[in-house]
Motif scaffolding. Structure first.
Motif, PDB file in Angstrom:
ATOM      1  N   UNK A   1       0.797  -1.224   0.000  1.00 19.80           N
ATOM      2  CA  UNK A   1       0.000   0.000   0.000  1.00 19.80           C
ATOM      3  C   UNK A   1       0.832   1.278   0.000  1.00 19.80           C
ATOM      4  N   UNK A   2       1.881   1.297  -0.797  1.00 20.50           N
ATOM      5  CA  UNK A   2       2.613   2.530  -1.049  1.00 20.50           C
ATOM      6  C   UNK A   2       1.985   3.222  -2.261  1.00 20.50           C
ATOM      7  N   UNK A   3       1.944   4.540  -2.239  1.00 22.83           N
ATOM      8  CA  UNK A   3       1.328   5.289  -3.331  1.00 22.83           C
ATOM      9  C   UNK A   3       2.359   6.215  -3.972  1.00 22.83           C
ATOM     10  N   UNK A   4       2.605   6.001  -5.249  1.00 21.58           N
ATOM     11  CA  UNK A   4       3.504   6.852  -6.016  1.00 21.58           C
ATOM     12  C   UNK A   4       2.690   7.859  -6.820  1.00 21.58           C
ATOM     13  N   UNK A   5       3.256   9.034  -7.040  1.00 16.30           N
ATOM     14  CA  UNK A   5       2.688  10.007  -7.980  1.00 16.30           C
ATOM     15  C   UNK A   5       3.685  10.140  -9.120  1.00 16.30           C
ATOM     16  N   UNK A   6       3.221   9.926 -10.346  1.00 20.05           N
ATOM     17  CA  UNK A   6       4.114   9.854 -11.491  1.00 20.05           C
ATOM     18  C   UNK A   6       3.568  10.666 -12.665  1.00 20.05           C
ATOM     19  N   UNK A   7       4.458  10.963 -13.607  1.00 24.31           N
ATOM     20  CA  UNK A   7       4.058  11.515 -14.899  1.00 24.31           C
ATOM     21  C   UNK A   7       5.081  11.073 -15.936  1.00 24.31           C
ATOM     22  N   UNK A   8       4.601  10.620 -17.082  1.00 24.43           N
ATOM     23  CA  UNK A   8       5.457  10.212 -18.203  1.00 24.43           C
ATOM     24  C   UNK A   8       5.055  11.053 -19.402  1.00 24.43           C
ATOM     25  N   UNK A   9       5.725  12.176 -19.629  1.00 24.11           N
ATOM     26  CA  UNK A   9       5.234  13.169 -20.599  1.00 24.11           C
ATOM     27  C   UNK A   9       5.174  12.695 -22.040  1.00 24.11           C
ATOM     28  N   UNK A  10       5.903  11.628 -22.404  1.00 23.51           N
ATOM     29  CA  UNK A  10       5.911  11.174 -23.799  1.00 23.51           C
ATOM     30  C   UNK A  10       5.291   9.780 -23.955  1.00 23.51           C
ATOM     31  N   UNK A  11       4.557   9.339 -22.946  1.00 26.43           N
ATOM     32  CA  UNK A  11       3.985   7.990 -23.005  1.00 26.43           C
ATOM     33  C   UNK A  11       2.850   7.932 -24.010  1.00 26.43           C
TER      34      UNK A  11
END
Length: 229
Positions: A158-168
């Motif tokens: 139950x770990x929560x990451x915040x991510x963004x992949x601008x070219x996905x």
């Protein structure tokens, strides 16, 4: 290739609209004055005007609603904090990454809060879709001794990451989104705020059900040990 910060004018978050949130939920067990039998009672009115006999299932359902109200209250407090705290002068770094197929230099500005080390991304050619920023929230990570064939170390849960992949290629990953590590590298991915809220609601329902099972376990152990005494 060095990572260089680009100066930008700091901007403040918009002020939250005026609103008031409150919640009240009373649950108690009382003995009936006439029969002496215990009753499960609940009320959502501070004056107890709607106090009534309920079932455990009704308590669990109402608890889910109360958790949602509490979550809305937290969201309001965070919106207020974002709108009123001083704007930091430090800007997210802007850098370039070499793309493995074309060799082009892709410009990237880190997501606010990104704690991913991009030194390798800025020096080693990579696929554009694999470039991402991540906020790991290390302070809130935890583990449990889940047996998965190797019980030598706790397994992350139950770990929560915040991510963004601008070219996905997936548009959902081109904007900040959440990924919940349910257990040891098994993630619920591409969660927007509503999606993460739905996951939280689901987990809260499961935790409520576990509380019910805990009470049943206590009763089962007491009965079993009573017979063995």
């Amino acid at each position: 290739m060095a990572i260089q910060a680009q100066p930008e004018a700091p901007t403040a978050s918009p002020a939250p609209r005026e609103q008031s949130l409150s919640t009240f939920w009373l649950v108690e067990v009382m003995n009936d004055l006439e029969t002496g039998q215990p009753m499960l009672l609940a009320s959502s009115d501070p004056t107890l005007g709607d106090l009534q006999v309920v079932t455990a299932g009704q308590v669990i359902a109402q608890a889910t609603e109360q958790h949602k109200k509490i979550a809305d209250s937290v969201a309001l407090a965070l919106a207020y904090e974002a709108a009123t705290k001083p704007v930091a002068n430090e800007q997210p770094p802007t850098w370039t990454a070499p793309e493995i197929d074309t060799g082009a230099s892709l410009p990237i500005t880190c997501m606010v809060g990104c704690d991913h080390r991009h030194k390798g991304d800025a020096e080693i050619p990579n696929f554009a879709a694999d470039l991402s920023c991540t906020n790991h929230d290390d302070e809130n990570q935890t583990g449990l001794p889940v047996f998965c064939g190797d019980d030598s170390a706790p397994t992350a849960v139950l770990s929560t990451l915040i991510q963004v992949s601008p070219f996905h290629e997936n548009p959902a990953r081109r904007v900040p989104h959440a990924a919940v590590e349910v257990i040891g590298d098994h993630f619920l991915e591409d969660l927007d705020p509503d999606g993460l809220a739905a996951v939280i609601d689901h987990f809260e329902q499961r935790v409520a059900a576990m509380h019910v099972r805990h009470a049943e376990l206590v009763r089962a152990r007491a009965a079993y040990l009573g017979r063995c005494a």
